[in-house]
Write a protein that holds these residues in place. Structure first.
Motif, mmCIF file in Angstrom:
data_model
loop_
_atom_site.group_PDB
_atom_site.id
_atom_site.type_symbol
_atom_site.label_atom_id
_atom_site.label_comp_id
_atom_site.label_asym_id
_atom_site.label_seq_id
_atom_site.Cartn_x
_atom_site.Cartn_y
_atom_site.Cartn_z
ATOM 1 N N ARG A 147 0.837 -1.206 0.000
ATOM 2 C CA ARG A 147 0.000 0.000 0.000
ATOM 3 C C ARG A 147 0.874 1.259 0.000
ATOM 4 N N ASP A 148 0.628 2.136 -0.978
ATOM 5 C CA ASP A 148 1.305 3.446 -1.066
ATOM 6 C C ASP A 148 2.833 3.348 -1.113
ATOM 7 N N VAL A 149 3.371 2.263 -1.615
ATOM 8 C CA VAL A 149 4.832 2.168 -1.734
ATOM 9 C C VAL A 149 5.317 2.962 -2.936
ATOM 10 N N ASP A 150 6.585 3.325 -2.924
ATOM 11 C CA ASP A 150 7.226 3.901 -4.099
ATOM 12 C C ASP A 150 8.141 2.830 -4.664
ATOM 13 N N ALA A 151 7.637 2.111 -5.668
ATOM 14 C CA ALA A 151 8.377 0.996 -6.264
ATOM 15 C C ALA A 151 8.704 1.286 -7.724
ATOM 16 N N GLU A 152 8.984 2.541 -8.006
ATOM 17 C CA GLU A 152 9.291 2.931 -9.386
ATOM 18 C C GLU A 152 10.493 2.147 -9.908
ATOM 19 N N GLY A 153 10.323 1.559 -11.100
ATOM 20 C CA GLY A 153 11.411 0.840 -11.745
ATOM 21 C C GLY A 153 11.725 -0.519 -11.153
ATOM 22 N N SER A 154 10.919 -1.003 -10.214
ATOM 23 C CA SER A 154 11.197 -2.311 -9.613
ATOM 24 C C SER A 154 10.870 -3.439 -10.586
ATOM 25 N N ILE A 155 11.486 -4.583 -10.346
ATOM 26 C CA ILE A 155 11.331 -5.717 -11.255
ATOM 27 C C ILE A 155 10.651 -6.874 -10.528
ATOM 28 N N PHE A 156 9.449 -7.234 -11.018
ATOM 29 C CA PHE A 156 8.660 -8.326 -10.460
ATOM 30 C C PHE A 156 8.508 -9.442 -11.496
ATOM 31 N N HIS A 157 9.480 -9.585 -12.361
ATOM 32 C CA HIS A 157 9.397 -10.549 -13.455
ATOM 33 C C HIS A 157 9.134 -11.962 -12.927
ATOM 34 N N ASN A 158 8.037 -12.564 -13.405
ATOM 35 C CA ASN A 158 7.665 -13.934 -13.016
ATOM 36 C C ASN A 158 7.482 -14.110 -11.503
ATOM 37 N N ALA A 159 7.188 -13.046 -10.799
ATOM 38 C CA ALA A 159 6.952 -13.147 -9.351
ATOM 39 C C ALA A 159 5.520 -13.610 -9.079
ATOM 40 N N THR A 160 5.318 -14.222 -7.922
ATOM 41 C CA THR A 160 3.978 -14.608 -7.482
ATOM 42 C C THR A 160 3.419 -13.487 -6.622
#
Length: 300
Positions: A176-189
């Motif tokens: 909630r309300d995180v700043d995850a700009e540019g993060s990589i969730f490739h193939n994450a669950t």
């Protein structure tokens, strides 16, 4: 031509500081530099009548760092102000490789200061061994958390810029309300995750499992969801401008009020998706499946 062509040894007087080096050092690593041109043999270079030093009217303070770069391709560790001074000399001598290296070092330092990471990957691993883990409001930007089991972890309000979550298990995690700009969730669950109000601008979620995830009011501008599983996901009023959802499965997803300007939904599965009153005019829908989708009032 050089006054002593029988020897490759060169004596230099740089602003009063004296150095001794070779023609090979001055010409091989940076062949397009001013120094290489001076000692290529194509130009006449005059030495003084004393000990044969060639005078160059520059500050010699950092010239040893230039010589070390030409010899080894390594830049010494300096303060930012010293790097700025060395950069000025590198520009004068047209040492393009050294200029690039200094700029890289300065940019990396700037990024490290901005990230100011509070925890390490090992700290995270130790914490997740306990129950009800919370990282609310912490700064863990730039960490590699790939392949970890982070299910049910609470990251709310944290700074997660450029974090690697590839193939991590993040089921039911809270963002909630995180700043995850540019993060990589490739193939994450990411099943049933909460991203309400999160900033995911430019994040990579290709191939991620986001079934029933809550992305309401999230900034998803320029995100990549290629091939992602977004079945029954909550995307109400999310900003998907320029997002790439090619081949994504959005069956039963709720996109009420979502912004889809220039979004790529080619080949996406939108069966039974909720698209009432959504503006699809500038959306790419070639090959998309819309069977059973609620398109009442949608602009196409």
């Amino acid at each position: 031509m050089l006054s002593d062509t029988s020897s490759s040894l060169i004596r230099l007087n740089i602003g009063g500081k004296k150095f001794c080096t070779t023609i090979d050092t001055l010409t091989q690593r940076e062949p397009d530099s001013m120094l290489a041109a001076m000692f290529s043999g194509r130009h006449s270079v005059c030495a003084d009548s004393g000990k044969g030093y060639i005078f160059v009217d520059r500050d010699g303070k950092h010239f040893r760092h230039i010589l070390n770069w030409l010899r080894d391709g390594v830049v010494s560790s300096l303060s930012d102000s010293e790097y700025s001074e060395l950069l000025r000399e590198a520009e004068y001598f047209q040492l393009l490789g050294l200029i690039d290296e200094i700029n890289t070092v300065l940019n990396n330092r700037k990024e490290e200061e901005e990230l100011n990471t509070e925890l390490t990957r090992n700290d995270i691993i130790k914490c997740i061994q306990s129950e009800k883990v919370r990282f609310r409001g912490v700064n863990i930007s730039g960490l590699d958390l790939s392949k970890l089991d982070l299910s049910y972890v609470d990251f709310s309000y944290a700074c997660l810029k450029n974090v690697f979550f590839s193939r991590a298990n993040l089921q039911c995690a809270k963002f909630r309300d995180v700043d995850a700009e540019g993060s990589i969730f490739h193939n994450a669950t990411l099943r049933e995750c909460e991203f309400t109000g999160a900033n995911l601008r430019g994040a990579l979620l290709a191939g991620a499992n986001l079934q029933s995830a809550n992305l309401q009011d999230a900034c998803l501008v320029d995100c990549s969801f290629c091939g992602a599983d977004l079945r029954s996901a909550h995307l109400q009023t999310a900003d998907l401008t320029n997002a790439n959802l090619e081949g994504a499965n959005l069956e039963g997803a709720n996109l009420k009020g979502a912004k889809l300007h220039n979004a790529n939904l080619k080949g996406a599965n939108l069966q039974r998706a909720y698209l009432r009153h959504v503006n699809l005019r500038d959306t790419h829908l070639e090959g998309a499946k819309l069977d059973g989708a609620n398109l009442l009032g949608a602009i196409r």
